[in-house]
Write a protein that holds these residues in place. Sequence first.
Motif, PDB file in Angstrom:
ATOM      1  N   HIS A 189     -13.505  14.898  11.376  1.00 26.69           N
ATOM      2  CA  HIS A 189     -12.229  14.972  10.649  1.00 26.69           C
ATOM      3  C   HIS A 189     -12.047  13.780   9.715  1.00 26.69           C
ATOM      4  N   SER A 190     -13.132  13.125   9.405  1.00 32.54           N
ATOM      5  CA  SER A 190     -13.018  11.919   8.582  1.00 32.54           C
ATOM      6  C   SER A 190     -12.444  12.201   7.202  1.00 32.54           C
ATOM      7  N   ALA A 191     -12.912  13.259   6.547  1.00 35.43           N
ATOM      8  CA  ALA A 191     -12.439  13.548   5.191  1.00 35.43           C
ATOM      9  C   ALA A 191     -10.935  13.810   5.185  1.00 35.43           C
ATOM     10  N   GLY A 192     -10.475  14.678   6.080  1.00 34.71           N
ATOM     11  CA  GLY A 192      -9.043  14.970   6.113  1.00 34.71           C
ATOM     12  C   GLY A 192      -8.207  13.753   6.475  1.00 34.71           C
ATOM     13  N   GLU A 193      -8.691  12.949   7.413  1.00 36.09           N
ATOM     14  CA  GLU A 193      -7.930  11.771   7.812  1.00 36.09           C
ATOM     15  C   GLU A 193      -7.880  10.731   6.691  1.00 36.09           C
ATOM     16  N   LEU A 194      -8.989  10.571   5.982  1.00 34.78           N
ATOM     17  CA  LEU A 194      -8.988   9.603   4.884  1.00 34.78           C
ATOM     18  C   LEU A 194      -8.110  10.072   3.724  1.00 34.78           C
ATOM     19  N   HIS A 195      -8.115  11.367   3.462  1.00 31.74           N
ATOM     20  CA  HIS A 195      -7.223  11.889   2.414  1.00 31.74           C
ATOM     21  C   HIS A 195      -5.763  11.643   2.798  1.00 31.74           C
ATOM     22  N   ALA A 196      -5.431  11.867   4.074  1.00 28.00           N
ATOM     23  CA  ALA A 196      -4.059  11.627   4.524  1.00 28.00           C
ATOM     24  C   ALA A 196      -3.711  10.147   4.430  1.00 28.00           C
ATOM     25  N   LEU A 197      -4.672   9.280   4.738  1.00 30.80           N
ATOM     26  CA  LEU A 197      -4.430   7.846   4.639  1.00 30.80           C
ATOM     27  C   LEU A 197      -4.185   7.433   3.198  1.00 30.80           C
ATOM     28  N   MET A 198      -4.958   7.985   2.292  1.00 26.70           N
ATOM     29  CA  MET A 198      -4.771   7.654   0.870  1.00 26.70           C
ATOM     30  C   MET A 198      -3.390   8.101   0.383  1.00 26.70           C
ATOM     31  N   ARG A 199      -2.965   9.285   0.761  1.00 24.35           N
ATOM     32  CA  ARG A 199      -1.663   9.776   0.306  1.00 24.35           C
ATOM     33  C   ARG A 199      -0.523   8.917   0.851  1.00 24.35           C
ATOM     34  N   ARG A 200      -0.737   8.261   1.959  1.00 25.53           N
ATOM     35  CA  ARG A 200       0.318   7.423   2.524  1.00 25.53           C
ATOM     36  C   ARG A 200       0.268   5.996   1.984  1.00 25.53           C
ATOM     37  N   VAL A 201      -0.932   5.469   1.755  1.00 23.68           N
ATOM     38  CA  VAL A 201      -1.053   4.050   1.406  1.00 23.68           C
ATOM     39  C   VAL A 201      -0.971   3.807  -0.104  1.00 23.68           C
ATOM     40  N   LEU A 202      -1.588   4.631  -0.922  1.00 24.52           N
ATOM     41  CA  LEU A 202      -1.729   4.313  -2.355  1.00 24.52           C
ATOM     42  C   LEU A 202      -0.444   4.428  -3.176  1.00 24.52           C
ATOM     43  N   PRO A 203       0.422   5.434  -2.970  1.00 29.64           N
ATOM     44  CA  PRO A 203       1.611   5.506  -3.849  1.00 29.64           C
ATOM     45  C   PRO A 203       2.448   4.246  -3.878  1.00 29.64           C
ATOM     46  N   PRO A 204       2.724   3.556  -2.762  1.00 26.43           N
ATOM     47  CA  PRO A 204       3.499   2.315  -2.864  1.00 26.43           C
ATOM     48  C   PRO A 204       2.764   1.189  -3.591  1.00 26.43           C
ATOM     49  N   MET A 205       1.452   1.352  -3.879  1.00 28.44           N
ATOM     50  CA  MET A 205       0.672   0.292  -4.508  1.00 28.44           C
ATOM     51  C   MET A 205       0.513   0.492  -6.020  1.00 28.44           C
ATOM     52  N   ARG A 206       1.336   1.324  -6.593  1.00 33.71           N
ATOM     53  CA  ARG A 206       1.197   1.569  -8.043  1.00 33.71           C
ATOM     54  C   ARG A 206       1.527   0.325  -8.864  1.00 33.71           C
ATOM     55  N   GLN A 207       2.246  -0.616  -8.273  1.00 32.42           N
ATOM     56  CA  GLN A 207       2.591  -1.841  -8.995  1.00 32.42           C
ATOM     57  C   GLN A 207       1.589  -2.961  -8.767  1.00 32.42           C
ATOM     58  N   ILE A 208       0.616  -2.692  -7.915  1.00 36.37           N
ATOM     59  CA  ILE A 208      -0.387  -3.716  -7.631  1.00 36.37           C
ATOM     60  C   ILE A 208      -1.444  -3.684  -8.750  1.00 36.37           C
ATOM     61  N   PRO A 209      -1.796  -4.846  -9.283  1.00 36.64           N
ATOM     62  CA  PRO A 209      -2.744  -4.858 -10.412  1.00 36.64           C
ATOM     63  C   PRO A 209      -4.154  -4.437 -10.020  1.00 36.64           C
ATOM     64  N   ALA A 210      -4.589  -4.761  -8.807  1.00 34.98           N
ATOM     65  CA  ALA A 210      -5.970  -4.458  -8.439  1.00 34.98           C
ATOM     66  C   ALA A 210      -6.072  -4.302  -6.924  1.00 34.98           C
ATOM     67  N   LEU A 211      -7.020  -3.435  -6.543  1.00 34.54           N
ATOM     68  CA  LEU A 211      -7.320  -3.265  -5.126  1.00 34.54           C
ATOM     69  C   LEU A 211      -8.764  -2.800  -4.987  1.00 34.54           C
ATOM     70  N   SER A 212      -9.310  -2.970  -3.807  1.00 35.12           N
ATOM     71  CA  SER A 212     -10.677  -2.537  -3.545  1.00 35.12           C
ATOM     72  C   SER A 212     -10.680  -1.575  -2.362  1.00 35.12           C
ATOM     73  N   ILE A 213     -11.607  -0.613  -2.445  1.00 37.61           N
ATOM     74  CA  ILE A 213     -11.742   0.383  -1.388  1.00 37.61           C
ATOM     75  C   ILE A 213     -13.167   0.327  -0.888  1.00 37.61           C
TER      76      ILE A 213
END
Length: 231
Positions: free
Chosen positions: A127-151
């Motif tokens: 279930h890695s793909a589904g769990e990672l997609h869910a994690l991205m949908r929760r973590v990334l939107p609040p980071m739209r103001q962050i200039p840079a990040l690494s994955i």
Amino acid sequence: MWQNRKQAGSVSGVLYAEDFDAPVIPIAQGAARRPETVEPELIVPSYSLAELQAATTHAHEQGRLIERREAAATASAQRDLALSALMLQLTETQLQATRAVDQALHRLAGTILSLLAAAVPELCRRHSAGELHALMRRVLPPMRQIPALSIRLHPTMRAALQEQVGPLLLDSGTEVTWIEASTLAAGDIAITWQNGTALRDTASIGVAIRDAVLSMLDPETTKLAEPCDDQ
């Protein structure tokens, strides 16, 4: 004749020759008189034969009644002792059964949870793909103001996640750096920005599950399988 003379002499005061020839009978002074023999008084029974038989029968009945009471008291005491011993034995048996059931339940629960802890890595891969997609949908939107990040992630997961990150950070100006690490499990990911990090670590999940299991079970009676870190 002699008697006549004696009587006459005693009357007239004259002593005859025969008076001096009469034998002298000594009388002891103070001689005790023989006690008279007292015959015991004969008591004639005042009870009839029927009354004696009735008294004998009553005495036998009273004796049997006393015997029955003593036998009943002895039987009651023996019964009480037997019941007390039985209760002690039942209590000990119950305690032993409770301990045996408790140990069996601990072993069963430990086996089930041990299997679950050992299966976590495989479940994460499936279930890695589904769990990672869910994690991205929760973590990334609040980071739209962050200039840079690494994955940082496993190489096999980059293509699927890269397609998702674009729409989530569209027009945000956030620069994303992708770091492939084959040492990570397929379900692991690390999102790092200037002031923090968001992690998903399969091994840490397995350890957390194992620690939770150990906190509920007795380590002396339960042996858990070590979570594996399959890549």
